[in-house]
Design an enzyme around this catalytic site. Structure first.
Site, PDB file in Angstrom:
ATOM      1  CD  GLU A  76      -2.962  -0.976   0.063  1.00 23.96           C
ATOM      2  OE1 GLU A  76      -3.367   0.160  -0.252  1.00 23.96           O
ATOM      3  OE2 GLU A  76      -3.319  -2.011  -0.541  1.00 23.96           O
ATOM      4  CB  SER A 127     -41.638 -31.673  46.131  1.00 20.66           C
ATOM      5  OG  SER A 127     -41.103 -32.421  45.052  1.00 20.66           O
TER       6      SER A 127
END
Length: 631
Positions: free
Chosen positions: A109, A375
């Site tokens: 780049e 329960s």
């Protein structure tokens, strides 16, 4: 001497007229002025622009960008990502970018990046001659991305050159590269090298990156939508890769002999469907939602997390989590399609949730949804009784009928021929009569307080728990587990018994770190005696309940309670539970369906806590206790 005034004097010679100046001198002045203007005006314009235009610092630009939030397991491995709408953006400090990738990007780049003043003069001249395009080095690309100005005009290019020069004088090259590499897109909805490495190669970013992988990623920057092999072809991507490798060789980063041995990483590049950023399973989605809700409660909403590119360390043990998902899927395979299940495992003494399985059917979280407990609630009634001196081994005669808060409960003979049994025996027989009678003697408020002391929260999502829908009255349903509770809360409350009476809030978030790895928040320890703040009393209550619930799990002592929630007035159940613990983990399993209905398994058998839920609990606890304990 002749008198010039003498009339006889001869007439004087006429005055000579100067010859006109050559025209070329005028043109020289015009050319000189023109050249002066041509050179001077841009210089003046550049100077004015330098003063008037301003470039945001890399820190400001990155601070305003929503970044990916990473949720980690307790061991530091990645659990999942929370991806912002703009894509997967994970901040990577300069020193954490592999040197090979830095070199590949710069070689491709901007080969003069380390030495130029923000732009390549040759490229800039080419851009001015052609009108638009060209000449954009790394600094200029950063300017373009940070300003959002991408117009193909000379004015934009001029401003870009000015700002590139200015930022080069204000920031170091390392800072500029760090900002650039974190702001650019590598395609597939990723920003920054960490997201890109995962998206294309399914790996974390580290120095194990090869030159071949670095060249591939560097080649994506120019045009990700074109160079991605799954957008174009491997043939096209291979050409781009070869271009980058050639740049690495010509710039001196890689010698020719090394380059010859390198190959295009075609087989290693994963398909987008396999690495889609933010993709999560339903099980992961439930964890994510619970974690984000918890983070918001402690002052770290998602926007704050994204702005700081933060990493969240959860309490999830990946091995326990995998075991939870495996046993649920395996055990429910072949069962009726409407069967649903959830499993939550909490570490006693710390409250750390080590496994959280909200189900893999939809976004509905079955572990975070309240259900009637039946329960399974009786240990909390017993805890309230023990706090007031009730003895578990004194014989009691179970009542055949109990009138409690306006409701009559009837029970069949639950103690056999003897007609009497202890509370310990009643718990083992799942006889509810003695516990409803105990709840009546203690009072509904005391029962509720016993459950609160163990760890059942006061409110869930703003709604008061263990009360009627009005949020005020406590009805008879508290004696039979009619009030719905979340599996995560039940597991946390049972963890208090496992921790010898020390209560700790169940949680999924352990720490929050900023983008530099510094801890910015850590959950404070809230371990405390559960009952009346008395450690000795709390230990005695928890120890007794553990003895009452004790059951064998091979060579390991474990406590387990099963229960079911009745479907209307039928003999069938709408849901069932298995909740129990070892000193290492407290685990709650719930099995039911989306809507209340009769629950019968594939063999036509009634669903109870002792069937599928107990089997799920046993499989999970056996599997997770085989290895080393979670951190």
């Amino acid at each position: 001497m002749e008198n010039p005034d003498d009339a006889t004097a001869p007439e004087s010679e006429p005055t000579a007229i100067p010859a006109p100046k050559p025209k070329k001198r005028r043109w020289r002045r015009i050319v000189a002025w023109s050249l002066g203007l041509l050179i001077g005006l841009p210089v003046v314009a550049f100077g004015l622009a330098y003063v008037l235009l301003d470039v945001r610092s890399p820190q400001e630009v990155l601070a305003d960008l929503d970044k990916t939030v990473i949720l980690q397991n307790a061991d530091g491995s990645e659990l999942l990502k929370v991806i912002p709408p703009g894509g997967d953006r994970q901040f990577v400090p300069y020193d954490a970018v592999p040197a090979k990738l830095r070199d590949a990007i710069i070689a491709t780049e901007d080969p003069t990046f380390w030495d130029n003043e923000g732009f390549d003069p040759t490229g800039a001249l080419r851009a001015l001659v052609t009108g638009v395009g060209g000449g954009s080095g790394i600094t200029q690309q950063y300017i373009k991305k940070s300003t959002g100005d991408d117009d193909a005009t000379l004015l934009r290019k001029f401003n870009e050159l000015v700002l590139a020069t200015k930022i080069t004088q204000q920031q170091t090259k390392k800072e500029i590269f760090e900002s650039y590499v974190n702001i650019i897109s590598f395609g597939r909805g990723t920003y920054g090298p960490a997201s890109a490495m995962n998206a294309y190669f399914g790996r974390k970013l580290d120095d194990s990156m090869t030159w071949s992988e670095a060249a591939f990623l560097a080649g994506m920057i120019q045009s990700p939508s074109v160079h991605d092999p799954f957008a174009s072809s491997h043939e096209h991507a291979r050409k781009r890769w070869s271009y980058v490798m050639n740049k690495l060789v010509t710039r001196g980063y890689v010698n020719q002999a090394e380059a010859v041995t390198m190959a295009y990483p075609g087989d290693a590049i994963q398909a987008p469907s396999e690495t889609r950023a933010g993709r999560v399973t339903y099980e992961q989605y439930h964890v994510k939602q619970q974690v984000l809700a918890e983070l918001e409660q402690v002052g770290y909403p998602l926007d704050r997390l994204r702005g700081g590119a933060m990493k969240v360390e959860t309490t999830i043990d990946p091995r326990a989590q995998a075991e939870a998902e495996k046993v649920v899927k395996e055990r429910l395979r072949g069962q009726p399609e409407h069967f649903r299940a959830s499993l939550v495992a909490v570490e006693p003494g710390t409250g750390a949730i080590r496994a959280y399985n909200g189900g893999g059917w939809s976004v509905h979280d079955y572990a975070g949804t309240p259900y009637g407990t039946g329960s399974v609630f009786t240990p909390f009634i017993l805890a309230a009784g023990l706090e007031r001196g009730v003895k578990v081994d004194e014989p009691v005669k179970p009542p055949g009928k109990v009138d409690f808060l306006g409701e009559t409960f009837e029970f069949p003979d639950q103690c056999g021929e003897a007609g009497k049994c202890t509370l310990r025996e009643a718990m083992g027989r799942d006889a509810q009569g003695p516990f409803v009678d105990l709840a009546k003697k203690l009072g509904a408020e005391a029962v509720r307080n016993g459950a609160r002391a163990a760890g059942i929260p006061e409110t869930v999502d703003g709604a008061v728990t263990l009360r009627e829908k009005d949020g005020f009255l406590i009805g008879p349903g508290i004696a039979v587990g009619r009030y719905p509770l979340r599996p995560s809360d039940v597991a946390g409350a049972y963890a208090t018994f496992a921790a010898e009476g020390m209560r700790a809030t169940p949680h999924l978030v352990s720490k929050i770190r900023d983008e530099n790895g510094e801890v910015v928040w850590e959950r404070p320890q809230d371990k405390a005696p559960a009952f009346k703040g008395d450690e000795a009393l709390s230990r005695r209550i928890a120890g007794t309940i553990s003895q009452v619930l004790a059951s064998g799990q091979k060579d390991r002592l474990a406590a387990l309670k099963t229960g079911a929630f009745q479907y209307n007035e039928t003999d069938d159940n709408a849901g069932a539970w298995a909740v129990g613990y070892t000193p290492r983990l407290s685990t709650a399993v719930w099995v039911g369906s989306d809507e209340p209905r009769r629950m019968r398994d594939a063999a036509g058998q009634k669903l109870t806590g002792g069937t599928i839920p107990a089997d799920l609990w046993q499989r999970f606890m056996t599997g997770v206790h085989q290895g080393p304990p979670p951190r």
